[in-house]
Design a protein around this motif. Structure first.
Motif, PDB file in Angstrom:
ATOM      1  N   HIS B 151       0.844  -1.188   0.000  1.00  0.00           N
ATOM      2  CA  HIS B 151       0.000   0.000   0.000  1.00  0.00           C
ATOM      3  C   HIS B 151       0.887   1.248   0.000  1.00  0.00           C
ATOM      4  CE1 HIS B 151      -2.803   2.685   2.656  1.00  0.00           C
ATOM      5  NE2 HIS B 151      -2.955   2.962   1.375  1.00  0.00           N
ATOM      6  N   PHE B 152       0.926   1.928  -1.150  1.00  0.00           N
ATOM      7  CA  PHE B 152       1.653   3.204  -1.234  1.00  0.00           C
ATOM      8  C   PHE B 152       0.663   4.308  -0.880  1.00  0.00           C
ATOM      9  CE2 PHE B 152       5.706   2.012  -3.139  1.00  0.00           C
ATOM     10  CZ  PHE B 152       5.450   0.729  -3.613  1.00  0.00           C
ATOM     11  N   ALA B 153       0.808   4.880   0.312  1.00  0.00           N
ATOM     12  CA  ALA B 153      -0.104   5.933   0.774  1.00  0.00           C
ATOM     13  C   ALA B 153       0.599   7.275   0.636  1.00  0.00           C
ATOM     14  CB  ALA B 153      -0.487   5.696   2.230  1.00  0.00           C
ATOM     15  N   VAL B 154      -0.076   8.217  -0.038  1.00  0.00           N
ATOM     16  CA  VAL B 154       0.500   9.549  -0.261  1.00  0.00           C
ATOM     17  C   VAL B 154      -0.360  10.571   0.477  1.00  0.00           C
ATOM     18  CG1 VAL B 154       1.173  11.251  -1.998  1.00  0.00           C
ATOM     19  CG2 VAL B 154       1.329   8.797  -2.531  1.00  0.00           C
ATOM     20  N   PHE B 155       0.285  11.362   1.333  1.00  0.00           N
ATOM     21  CA  PHE B 155      -0.418  12.338   2.155  1.00  0.00           C
ATOM     22  C   PHE B 155      -0.126  13.746   1.628  1.00  0.00           C
ATOM     23  CE2 PHE B 155       0.567   8.664   4.715  1.00  0.00           C
ATOM     24  CZ  PHE B 155      -0.585   8.435   5.463  1.00  0.00           C
ATOM     25  N   ALA B 156      -1.183  14.517   1.339  1.00  0.00           N
ATOM     26  CA  ALA B 156      -1.022  15.929   0.990  1.00  0.00           C
ATOM     27  C   ALA B 156      -1.146  16.747   2.273  1.00  0.00           C
ATOM     28  CB  ALA B 156      -2.090  16.349  -0.016  1.00  0.00           C
ATOM     29  N   LEU B 157      -0.155  17.585   2.536  1.00  0.00           N
ATOM     30  CA  LEU B 157      -0.106  18.345   3.794  1.00  0.00           C
ATOM     31  C   LEU B 157      -0.251  19.833   3.521  1.00  0.00           C
ATOM     32  CD1 LEU B 157       2.999  16.511   5.340  1.00  0.00           C
ATOM     33  CD2 LEU B 157       0.573  15.855   5.464  1.00  0.00           C
ATOM     34  N   ASP B 158      -0.842  20.531   4.500  1.00  0.00           N
ATOM     35  CA  ASP B 158      -1.092  21.968   4.300  1.00  0.00           C
ATOM     36  C   ASP B 158       0.005  22.846   4.889  1.00  0.00           C
ATOM     37  OD1 ASP B 158      -1.392  21.822   7.024  1.00  0.00           O
ATOM     38  OD2 ASP B 158      -3.469  22.515   7.071  1.00  0.00           O
ATOM     39  N   ALA B 159       1.124  22.252   5.248  1.00  0.00           N
ATOM     40  CA  ALA B 159       2.192  23.044   5.863  1.00  0.00           C
ATOM     41  C   ALA B 159       3.542  22.495   5.443  1.00  0.00           C
ATOM     42  CB  ALA B 159       2.061  22.990   7.388  1.00  0.00           C
ATOM     43  N   GLU B 160       4.546  23.363   5.480  1.00  0.00           N
ATOM     44  CA  GLU B 160       5.913  22.930   5.212  1.00  0.00           C
ATOM     45  C   GLU B 160       6.555  22.539   6.535  1.00  0.00           C
ATOM     46  OE1 GLU B 160       8.300  25.468   2.742  1.00  0.00           O
ATOM     47  OE2 GLU B 160       6.565  25.912   1.452  1.00  0.00           O
ATOM     48  N   LEU B 161       6.434  21.277   6.860  1.00  0.00           N
ATOM     49  CA  LEU B 161       7.000  20.786   8.117  1.00  0.00           C
ATOM     50  C   LEU B 161       8.473  20.481   7.879  1.00  0.00           C
ATOM     51  CD1 LEU B 161       4.103  18.294   8.933  1.00  0.00           C
ATOM     52  CD2 LEU B 161       4.345  20.653   9.725  1.00  0.00           C
ATOM     53  N   ASP B 162       9.299  20.888   8.796  1.00  0.00           N
ATOM     54  CA  ASP B 162      10.730  20.598   8.653  1.00  0.00           C
ATOM     55  C   ASP B 162      11.059  19.448   9.604  1.00  0.00           C
ATOM     56  OD1 ASP B 162      13.356  20.680   7.930  1.00  0.00           O
ATOM     57  OD2 ASP B 162      13.847  22.353   9.276  1.00  0.00           O
ATOM     58  N   LEU B 163      10.663  18.249   9.182  1.00  0.00           N
ATOM     59  CA  LEU B 163      10.795  17.097  10.090  1.00  0.00           C
ATOM     60  C   LEU B 163      12.188  16.491   9.977  1.00  0.00           C
ATOM     61  CD1 LEU B 163       7.332  15.449   9.335  1.00  0.00           C
ATOM     62  CD2 LEU B 163       7.946  16.944  11.251  1.00  0.00           C
ATOM     63  N   PRO B 164      12.714  15.995  11.096  1.00  0.00           N
ATOM     64  CA  PRO B 164      14.040  15.374  11.053  1.00  0.00           C
ATOM     65  C   PRO B 164      13.974  14.040  10.330  1.00  0.00           C
ATOM     66  CG  PRO B 164      13.071  15.099  13.224  1.00  0.00           C
ATOM     67  CD  PRO B 164      12.130  15.969  12.443  1.00  0.00           C
ATOM     68  N   PRO B 165      15.088  13.595   9.755  1.00  0.00           N
ATOM     69  CA  PRO B 165      15.099  12.285   9.102  1.00  0.00           C
ATOM     70  C   PRO B 165      14.983  11.166  10.135  1.00  0.00           C
ATOM     71  CG  PRO B 165      17.311  13.234   9.140  1.00  0.00           C
ATOM     72  CD  PRO B 165      16.375  14.283   9.681  1.00  0.00           C
ATOM     73  N   GLY B 166      14.603   9.996   9.659  1.00  0.00           N
ATOM     74  CA  GLY B 166      14.640   8.820  10.523  1.00  0.00           C
ATOM     75  C   GLY B 166      13.383   8.587  11.345  1.00  0.00           C
ATOM     76  N   LEU B 167      12.306   9.347  11.097  1.00  0.00           N
ATOM     77  CA  LEU B 167      11.087   9.121  11.879  1.00  0.00           C
ATOM     78  C   LEU B 167      10.500   7.748  11.548  1.00  0.00           C
ATOM     79  CD1 LEU B 167       9.104  12.511  11.662  1.00  0.00           C
ATOM     80  CD2 LEU B 167      10.765  11.760  13.377  1.00  0.00           C
ATOM     81  N   THR B 168       9.929   7.115  12.564  1.00  0.00           N
ATOM     82  CA  THR B 168       9.175   5.890  12.315  1.00  0.00           C
ATOM     83  C   THR B 168       7.795   6.273  11.788  1.00  0.00           C
ATOM     84  OG1 THR B 168       8.211   5.850  14.505  1.00  0.00           O
ATOM     85  CG2 THR B 168      10.339   4.744  14.236  1.00  0.00           C
ATOM     86  N   ARG B 169       7.055   5.283  11.347  1.00  0.00           N
ATOM     87  CA  ARG B 169       5.698   5.533  10.843  1.00  0.00           C
ATOM     88  C   ARG B 169       4.837   6.211  11.902  1.00  0.00           C
ATOM     89  NH1 ARG B 169       0.937   2.815  11.358  1.00  0.00           N
ATOM     90  NH2 ARG B 169      -0.535   2.858   9.598  1.00  0.00           N
ATOM     91  N   ASP B 170       4.885   5.692  13.114  1.00  0.00           N
ATOM     92  CA  ASP B 170       4.075   6.275  14.181  1.00  0.00           C
ATOM     93  C   ASP B 170       4.458   7.732  14.425  1.00  0.00           C
ATOM     94  OD1 ASP B 170       2.845   3.849  14.486  1.00  0.00           O
ATOM     95  OD2 ASP B 170       4.123   3.216  16.159  1.00  0.00           O
ATOM     96  N   GLU B 171       5.754   7.985  14.423  1.00  0.00           N
ATOM     97  CA  GLU B 171       6.218   9.353  14.673  1.00  0.00           C
ATOM     98  C   GLU B 171       5.808  10.286  13.544  1.00  0.00           C
ATOM     99  OE1 GLU B 171      10.134   7.844  17.176  1.00  0.00           O
ATOM    100  OE2 GLU B 171      10.341   8.530  15.110  1.00  0.00           O
TER     101      GLU B 171
END
Lengths: 568, 201, 241
Positions: B151-171
């Motif tokens: 399942h390739f899930a693609v999320f469209a987001l309304d903000a430019e989040l500057d997330l760190p690399p290495g997050l797990t799915r839950d994070e």
């Protein structure tokens, strides 16, 4: 037929933490003592600071009795038991104390009175279902003089927290009252450990240095610790780790009343028709011997003690020595040492030169040191933050999801982070349960063809609830330290083999539920004594060795005091 | 690395995250205002993935393309997961986020080596930790000859989040909670064929 | 400290690895060409000169326990695990191969077959999945193959891994780390390459409070000694009681 040897007053089977201590009071009292040890003498020439040898290959053991009799393990009776890959203990004069961490705690008073204290404070309904826990036959105050004696005889460094009721804030305020301070000041702290202590205090917790059977300064003619960093599974090249092979055994030998027989692999204990023990059979190489004695003290590790009794079947004891009440192997438990918590920090910790016994303890969440009214468990854990790092294991650290643990990018990662990890060692209360026990495995044997021990044991709801609670506390502490990442291990299921294994020959007044009496002698065979953690019915939340040694001294002293009653 | 044996939490929003892992996805679905189309030049929903996207081949990440993102899409995140594996499910094969909202898809072969740059147009994108704890794509290797769905899930987001690399799915799901304005997906499948296992000597 | 390990960054590693046979394999092993070229730091180690392990000198051809072709494959794998790069020398320079070879003769002798089977399976997997022998793949493709071996993706490919391919990877990685970051007495960690990489200041007998403060300030000079340089220790315990 085994060769019959000259009779001794006392034969001690195993010269490790327990047997190695017991020989001093016995020999000093003038008893003729033979110490049978499966292993050999080792000394500081064998204890190179060498991680490959200590931690990745076999230790400098010449004898592999424990390895050959490694246990099988399963969680419940429904499962088949699998043979474990190694054995947590080694054979040598001094036993595993040659390379143990040497944390030398006294149990807290609550550990002796789990049943009555839980009833008094929370009601009987709070004792976990299926647990066979009992109060010890005596309280902390009975053992205190022996703790005190052993702390001085072997040498323990530490910071007292309660001297005759006076609380010293530098030490553990939750400890039972002691008659005097430790004979040596505690091991030093590093800058990172000071930082950890500050963080704990800002959380309102009480941080203090833990006790260790390691010289913090010159003691008894041997030097202070060199902090060289290879103490975990490593012997001390300076003789600063106070194993019985450097302390109580040489003193017993000086009396001329102790004879140490290395490479003596004891196979069975003999009894007469009345059920009294008459001596032990042992094997050296291909030769068999019978060592007669008026009193037999078995002092192996928990698994070895239980096994030796179960293997010693006779007309008087068809199910194994001292097992006519079916209690040998029962009430088994081991410390829940899993469910760890680790962190990645944004700064170096300077941990290359340290030792596991050098650290910061927090006892606020151990035993009954906090209110359990709103909680779903009894007991707790001791949080221990130590300073310990060696190059191979450090370079094998996890990467916290940041990339591969090899390759060019990893080289950059490891250079930056190798000294920035830390993990807690959290020892937690484990209770005995009716379906956790040791017996002989129906399938696997050692090289002599004798069955090995089978462990059937699993952590229950109480242990898992403590584990989760303690992980939350550890995480709070790491947050206070500014950790970048935190990892938590699973809560545990199968108990498995452990360096902290208890029970199987439990001590208590009731012969229906206990193998040995309040002095450590078998209810069914009064001239058989048992030394070691196999007599302990509760674990506490801290390392067992000092308690094992205090109990061994007490049993030996009782044998001296009651010699005629026991030996004749 | 023993990602399976230990859970991991990020300092930003840590407490009880593991326990809530399952529930955090529910509000996301409810919030999603729009669905959009996700397709691939080399894969079709409901059909076999090419061998090159699995360890039977080069194991490179497959190309994806999306159309009809909701207005106001500022950033995109992608998760590839197998709902029929993992304990608890899903098993995560790939996580990539901080993808610019202007991107119209992902080319084949996003670098698995974090020291290599992202392809043009994907500047800033980073990868999260998959089920093996690795910040990279690793394709299907279903056991035996079983068929699994990816399942390739693609999320469209309304903000430019500057997330760190290495997050797990839950994070990641926790971090994008409240910012999801559109959702698209495609689900091809894969089976390791017995004939795949015959190799040239 | 006269001759250092040859700086093979100047040579094309690919060419080196392609060189078939004993000569090629030997070129990858520091000190392999003969005692004269043994890296100075290890040769200087008194205990190595005197100790029993010194008798098992660096191999003079392919590893004692592996064929030339197996040695080449293992070299290529170990080279990717800790490569030589702008961060400094890697596992080959540190003598990881010599460490593994000695270990396979002694403490890890039970693992020889696992190496044989695993290396053959590695090459078959490279051909099966990437269409070329492992040695002919680009560094990036080698890494991709090794990731699949590590994570177990190669297991189901039917290329001959016994159990999980990850078990083979972990065995080689563990031995490589021992060879790079362990005591030089065992033939690896040449010139303290491993300890320098992670900033470990070396085996010491005593660390004073002053030493600890210097360590914390990043100013403690490395000891650059094997444990067995301290003279007190014996690696092989005699039969004395």
């Amino acid at each position: 037929m085994p060769r019959q040897l000259r009779s001794a007053d006392v034969v001690v089977v195993g010269l490790g933490a327990a047997g190695g201590v017991s020989v001093q009071p016995l020999a000093e009292a003038g008893l003729d003592v033979v110490g049978l040890e499966a292993g050999t003498w080792l000394d500081r020439r064998d204890f190179a600071p060498d991680e490959i040898r200590n931690n990745y290959r076999d230790w400098p053991m010449l004898v592999k009795k424990t390895f050959n009799e490694r246990m099988t393990s399963r969680a419940t009776e429904e499962q088949s038991a699998n043979r474990i890959g190694g054995h947590p203990m080694m054979n040598a004069v001094g036993g595993t104390t040659l390379h143990y961490w040497a944390q030398s705690w006294r149990l807290n008073p609550w550990d002796f009175r789990v049943v009555s204290e839980t009833r008094r404070r929370y009601g009987a309904g709070r004792l976990p279902a299926g647990s066979t826990v009992e109060d010890w036959p005596f309280g902390y105050e009975e053992l205190e003089p022996y703790y005190d004696r052993v702390e001085r005889e072997i040498g323990v460094s530490g910071q007292a927290g309660n001297v005759r009721g006076d609380i010293d804030r530098r030490g553990n305020r939750f400890e039972g009252p002691r008659q005097r301070a430790y004979p040596m000041r505690p091991l030093r702290w590093t800058a990172y450990l000071e930082r950890m202590a500050d963080a704990a205090r800002s959380l309102g917790w009480h941080a203090f240095p833990g006790p260790a059977a390691i010289n913090s300064e010159a003691y008894q003619g041997r030097p202070g610790c060199g902090y060289h960093g290879f103490c975990s599974s490593g012997g001390c090249p300076l003789d600063a780790k106070n194993s019985p092979h450097l302390t109580t055994i040489p003193r017993a030998l000086e009396t001329g009343n102790l004879r140490v027989v290395p490479r003596a692999h004891v196979t069975t204990i003999e009894v007469d028709s009345s059920g009294r023990t008459t001596g032990v059979n042992y094997v050296t190489g291909n030769e068999e011997f019978f060592q007669p004695a008026r009193v037999v003290l078995i002092a192996g590790y928990t698994y070895e003690n239980v096994r030796l009794l179960l293997l010693s079947k006779s007309r008087a004891y068809p199910e194994g020595l001292a097992n006519n009440h079916g209690q040998v192997g029962r009430h088994y438990l081991s410390h829940h040492q899993g469910a760890g918590v680790g962190a990645l920090l944004p700064y170096d910790t300077g941990a290359w030169y340290g030792l596991p016994a050098q650290g910061v303890a927090v006892d606020d969440f151990a035993d009954d040191n906090f209110d359990h009214s709103g909680l779903d468990f009894i007991g707790g854990g001791n949080l221990w933050a130590m300073s310990d790092r060696r190059p191979i294991s450090a370079a094998s650290m996890g990467t916290y999801g940041r990339g591969r643990n090899w390759g060019s990018a990893w080289k950059r990662f490891i250079r930056e982070n190798v000294d920035r990890t830390h993990s807690f060692y959290i020892q937690k209360t484990t209770l005995p349960y009716e379906d956790n026990y040791l017996d002989l495995d129906p399938q696997y044997t050692d090289e002599l063809g004798l069955p090995v021990i089978r462990i059937t044991a699993q952590y229950k709801d109480n242990e898992r609830a403590i584990a989760a609670y303690m992980q939350d506390r550890a995480e709070e502490w790491y947050r206070e330290l500014g950790a970048l990442e935190i990892t938590r291990g699973g809560l545990g299921n199968t108990m498995g083999a452990s360096t902290h294994a208890y029970g199987g020959t439990r001590m208590g007044d009731d012969p229906e539920t206990n193998v040995v009496d309040r002095w450590g002698f078998a209810h069914e065979a009064p001239n058989l004594g048992v030394l070691g953690a196999s007599v302990m019915g509760t674990s506490g939340a801290r390392n067992p060795t000092l308690t094992v040694q205090a109990l061994a001294w007490r049993t030996a002293q009782h044998l001296v005091d009651a010699w005629r009653d026991i030996a004749e | 690395m023993s990602a399976a044996a230990s859970s991991r939490t990020q300092m930003s929003a840590r407490s009880a995250l593991c326990a809530l892992a399952f529930t955090v996805c529910l509000p996301l679905a409810a919030e999603a205002q729009a669905t959009f189309v996700v397709e691939s030049p080399t894969m079709r929903a409901g059909e076999m993935m090419p061998r090159d996207y699995s360890p039977d081949g080069r194991n490179v990440s497959p190309p994806l393309a999306w159309r009809g993102l909701p207005d106001g899409t500022r950033q995109i995140a992608v998760i590839c997961q197998d709902h029929g594996a993992g304990n608890p499910p899903p098993w995560v094969h790939w996580i990539i986020y901080n993808i610019p909202g202007s991107a119209t898809g992902l080319p084949e072969g996003i670098p698995f080596d974090e020291s290599r740059p992202m392809p043009p147009g994907l500047e800033g994108a980073v990868q999260g930790a998959n089920g093996w704890g690795m910040p990279m794509y690793r394709g299907p290797a279903p056991p035996g000859t079983s068929l699994h769905h990816y399942h390739f899930a693609v999320f469209a987001l309304d903000a430019e989040l500057d997330l760190p690399p290495g997050l797990t799915r839950d994070e990641l799901l926790e971090a994008i909670d409240g910012h999801v304005i559109g959702l698209g997906s495609m689900t091809p499948h894969y089976r390791r064929h017995p004939e795949n296992q015959e190799i040239d000597p | 400290m006269s001759d250092k390990p040859i700086d093979r960054r100047a040579i094309s590693r690919r060419d080196l690895l392609k060189t078939a046979g004993a000569a090629g394999a030997a070129a990858l092993i520091p000190g392999a060409a003969g005692a004269k070229e043994a890296p100075a730091s290890v040769a200087d180690t008194a205990a190595v000169r005197a100790g029993p392990a010194a008798a098992a000198a660096a191999p003079a051809g392919p590893l004692m326990n592996l064929t030339a072709a197996e040695t080449e494959l293992l070299s290529a794998m170990v080279d990717r695990l800790i490569p030589s790069d702008d961060m400094g020398p890697g596992a080959l320079e540190a003598g990881a191969l010599r460490y593994i070879d000695r270990a396979l003769s002694e403490a890890e002798s039970d693992s020889v077959e696992a190496y044989r089977i695993g290396l053959a399976a590695l090459d078959r997997y490279a051909r099966y999945s990437r269409g070329a022998p492992f040695l002919e793949l680009s560094d990036e493709d080698k890494d991709s193959v090794l990731i699949d071996v590590q994570l177990g993706g190669a297991t189901g490919a039917g290329v001959g891994f016994v159990g999980s391919s990850g078990a083979f990877f972990n065995m080689v990685k563990s031995h490589t780390w021992q060879g790079v970051f362990g005591d030089p007495m065992y033939g690896g960690n040449i010139d303290f390459i491993g300890w320098d990489l992670i900033g470990y200041p070396g085996a010491r007998m005593r660390v004073s409070e002053q030493d600890q403060r210097e360590l914390e300030a990043g100013q403690l000079p490395p000891a650059r000694r094997s444990a067995y340089d301290y003279g007190q220790f014996q690696l092989i315990r005699g039969e004395e009681d």
